[in-house]
Design an enzyme around this catalytic site. Structure first.
Site, PDB file in Angstrom:
ATOM      1  N   SER A 141       1.059  -1.116  -0.152  1.00 48.96           N
ATOM      2  CA  SER A 141       0.075  -0.155  -0.061  1.00 48.96           C
ATOM      3  C   SER A 141       0.856   1.129   0.276  1.00 48.96           C
ATOM      4  CB  SER A 141      -0.840   0.002   1.303  1.00 48.96           C
ATOM      5  OG  SER A 141      -1.464   1.080   1.465  1.00 48.96           O
ATOM      6  N   TYR A 154      -2.595  -0.005  10.295  1.00 53.64           N
ATOM      7  CA  TYR A 154      -2.557  -0.491   8.799  1.00 53.64           C
ATOM      8  C   TYR A 154      -1.197  -0.255   8.392  1.00 53.64           C
ATOM      9  CZ  TYR A 154      -4.104  -1.159   3.976  1.00 53.64           C
ATOM     10  OH  TYR A 154      -4.159  -1.378   2.884  1.00 53.64           O
TER      11      TYR A 154
END
Length: 298
Positions: A141, A154
């Protein structure tokens, strides 16, 4: 020198394939002639996606944090399809909000699914990939490239999977296995839409500098992942500008610490008032993970 087989000659496993990136990637792989095996938590959704991928597709219910279940799935997929050429470690969940307000179980579960689930995926499927001289694409990501306040779990998990994949690449190269890392910015998925339902998190994201403050369409992002799989690329960027982030990632933590601190101070009362609304993973995928574990968060 070994050559990369065309997609039409490959068997490709995709985890987290019930929706979003995983589901669309599976459909596009099938359109290019690949046989796809879908792995995830939601059997009805997986069945529907598999039906869209043609009669050669299969689906397998397994939690990526359950090594035994994943290893069983890997063995059965190999038995059914004859081999495994590519594995896309895509399964992931997310929560938002300050660490101190988070539920420890939900926070830890993000790291368990995203990071340890990726480790378990590699453990389960590497034997088959070593046999085929295959490719493992680990989905990371923008969060791996730059830290972000309110996204500690995250960001930590995605930075972890990036480092894990880079380390693994050298370990398995002599076996003929290639390892890639896929990077996505905010992309139009259930996870991102779920995060945007939180008005405070949405305000914070809106203040990010362009182009990191945009939500990008899913289809072209998945097309870029598909092209990376076809090339067995070490780095795959679902949005082209992410490549440039590699050059500046070293200066971002300090910059974000300065700018983010002001924004968090401004939003602190709203964050506190709404803390109870962000105790679970966001989006439909997060809800499925919570439901599968039978977890309750008070």
């Amino acid at each position: 020198m070994s050559t990369t087989p065309p997609l039409a000659a490959q068997v490709v496993v995709v985890t987290g394939a019930a929706r979003g990136v995983g589901a669309l990637l599976a459909r596009k792989l099938a359109q290019h002639g690949a046989e796809v095996a879908l792995v995830g938590l939601e059997p009805e959704e997986l069945k529907a996606v598999a039906a869209q991928c043609g009669p050669a597709a299969s689906f397998w219910e397994a939690d990526v944090t359950d090594l035994e279940a994943l290893s069983t799935a890997a063995r059965r997929i190999q038995e059914r399809h004859g081999r495994i050429d590519t594995v896309v470690a895509n399964a992931g969940i997310a929560i938002g909000g300050p660490l101190r307000d988070s539920d420890p179980r939900a926070f830890d579960r993000v790291i368990e699914v995203n990071l340890l689930g990726s480790v378990a995926t590699a453990r389960a499927f590497l034997p088959a990939l070593a046999e085929s001289g295959g490719y493992l694409l680990q989905i990371a990501s923008l969060a791996a490239l730059t830290p972000a306040p309110l996204m500690a779990a995250y960001c930590a998990s995605k930075a972890g999977v990036e480092a894990f994949a880079h380390s693994l690449r050298a370990e398995v190269a002599h076996q003929g296995v290639k390892v890639g890392v896929g990077y996505l910015s905010w992309t139009d998925t259930d996870m991102v839409r779920g995060a945007d339902q939180d008005t405070v998190l949405a305000q914070m994201r809106a203040r990010l500098p362009w182009p990191a403050n945009k939500t990008y369409p899913l289809d072209p992002a998945v097309d870029r992942l598909l092209a990376g799989i076809a090339r067995r690329s070490p780095h795959v960027y679902a949005q082209a500008w992410l490549r440039g982030m590699q050059a500046v990632r070293g200066v971002l933590p300090g910059l974000i610490a300065t700018v983010g601190a002001r924004d968090i101070a401004r939003l602190a009362p709203q964050l506190k008032a709404t803390a109870a609304s962000r105790l679970r993973a966001v989006g439909a995928g997060g809800a499925a993970d919570t439901a599968t574990r039978g977890a309750t968060v008070e």
